[in-house]
Design a protein around this motif. Structure first.
Motif, PDB file in Angstrom:
ATOM      1  N   ALA A 131       4.731   2.407   6.944  1.00  0.00           N
ATOM      2  CA  ALA A 131       4.926   1.616   5.728  1.00  0.00           C
ATOM      3  C   ALA A 131       3.804   0.599   5.561  1.00  0.00           C
ATOM      4  O   ALA A 131       3.326   0.360   4.442  1.00  0.00           O
ATOM      5  N   LEU A 132       3.351   0.027   6.653  1.00  0.00           N
ATOM      6  CA  LEU A 132       2.228  -0.910   6.608  1.00  0.00           C
ATOM      7  C   LEU A 132       0.945  -0.199   6.185  1.00  0.00           C
ATOM      8  O   LEU A 132       0.149  -0.737   5.404  1.00  0.00           O
ATOM      9  N   LEU A 133       0.760   1.017   6.657  1.00  0.00           N
ATOM     10  CA  LEU A 133      -0.413   1.807   6.258  1.00  0.00           C
ATOM     11  C   LEU A 133      -0.365   2.136   4.764  1.00  0.00           C
ATOM     12  O   LEU A 133      -1.393   2.067   4.076  1.00  0.00           O
ATOM     13  N   ILE A 134       0.806   2.461   4.255  1.00  0.00           N
ATOM     14  CA  ILE A 134       0.962   2.727   2.823  1.00  0.00           C
ATOM     15  C   ILE A 134       0.612   1.483   2.016  1.00  0.00           C
ATOM     16  O   ILE A 134      -0.135   1.550   1.038  1.00  0.00           O
ATOM     17  N   ALA A 135       1.140   0.344   2.434  1.00  0.00           N
ATOM     18  CA  ALA A 135       0.863  -0.906   1.719  1.00  0.00           C
ATOM     19  C   ALA A 135      -0.630  -1.227   1.756  1.00  0.00           C
ATOM     20  O   ALA A 135      -1.209  -1.638   0.744  1.00  0.00           O
ATOM     21  N   ALA A 136      -1.267  -1.033   2.902  1.00  0.00           N
ATOM     22  CA  ALA A 136      -2.700  -1.315   3.025  1.00  0.00           C
ATOM     23  C   ALA A 136      -3.515  -0.405   2.110  1.00  0.00           C
ATOM     24  O   ALA A 136      -4.452  -0.868   1.443  1.00  0.00           O
ATOM     25  N   ALA A 137      -3.174   0.867   2.061  1.00  0.00           N
ATOM     26  CA  ALA A 137      -3.922   1.808   1.211  1.00  0.00           C
ATOM     27  C   ALA A 137      -3.791   1.427  -0.260  1.00  0.00           C
ATOM     28  O   ALA A 137      -4.776   1.454  -1.007  1.00  0.00           O
TER      29      ALA A 137
END
Length: 130
Positions: free
Chosen positions: A93-99
Motif C-alpha cells: 500500500a505504501l508503494l502504491i501511494a508512493a507511485a
C-alpha cells in the motif's frame, strides 16, 4: 504475483529519478531534452493510476478474505504468517501511494518547467523587441 509489484517499484523509481533530474540545479543544457522525454512519458505513465487502483483492490480483497487469527485460535506459525501477510500488504500500500504521489509530482513539475521555459522565451522576445 510479485511481478506486478516489481513493475510498480521500477515505475515509481523512474518517476523519482526524473523528478530529481528535473529539479536539480545546474542541468540547464540537459533539461530541455529531459523535459521533452518526460512529457512524452507522462501519457504512458498515466496507466499507473488504474494499475495502482487494481492492486489496491487486490490488497483489500486479500485483507477481507484473510482468516482471522485472534487469541489462542492459531498456532504460532499461523500467527507469524498472518503478521507477515499484514506487513506485506502495508508495504505494498505504501508503494502504491508512493507511485501515485510521484506521478502527480512529476506531472506538476514538468508542467511548471514548461511554463517557465515559455515565460523565459517571452521575456527574450520582449527584450529583443526593444
Amino acid at each position: 504475483m510479485a511481478l506486478e509489484w516489481v513493475v510498480l517499484g521500477y515505475a515509481a523509481a523512474a518517476e523519482a529519478i526524473m523528478i530529481v533530474l528535473l529539479t536539480m540545479p545546474g542541468l540547464d543544457g540537459l533539461r530541455k531534452g529531459l523535459v521533452a522525454v518526460t512529457r512524452n512519458l507522462l501519457k504512458p505513465f498515466l496507466s499507473i493510476v488504474p494499475f495502482c487502483l487494481f492492486l489496491l483492490m487486490d490488497i483489500y480483497w486479500k485483507y477481507e478474505t484473510m482468516p482471522s487469527c485472534d487469541g489462542d485460535s492459531c498456532t504460532p506459525s499461523e500467527h507469524l504468517r498472518h503478521q507477515k501477510s499484514m506487513m506485506k500488504s502495508q508495504r505494498n500500500a505504501l508503494l502504491i501511494a508512493a507511485a501515485l504521489v510521484f506521478y502527480w509530482i512529476l506531472f506538476s513539475v514538468t508542467h511548471l518547467v514548461v511554463k517557465i521555459e515559455q515565460l523565459n522565451q517571452r521575456i527574450e522576445r520582449l527584450k529583443n523587441k526593444d
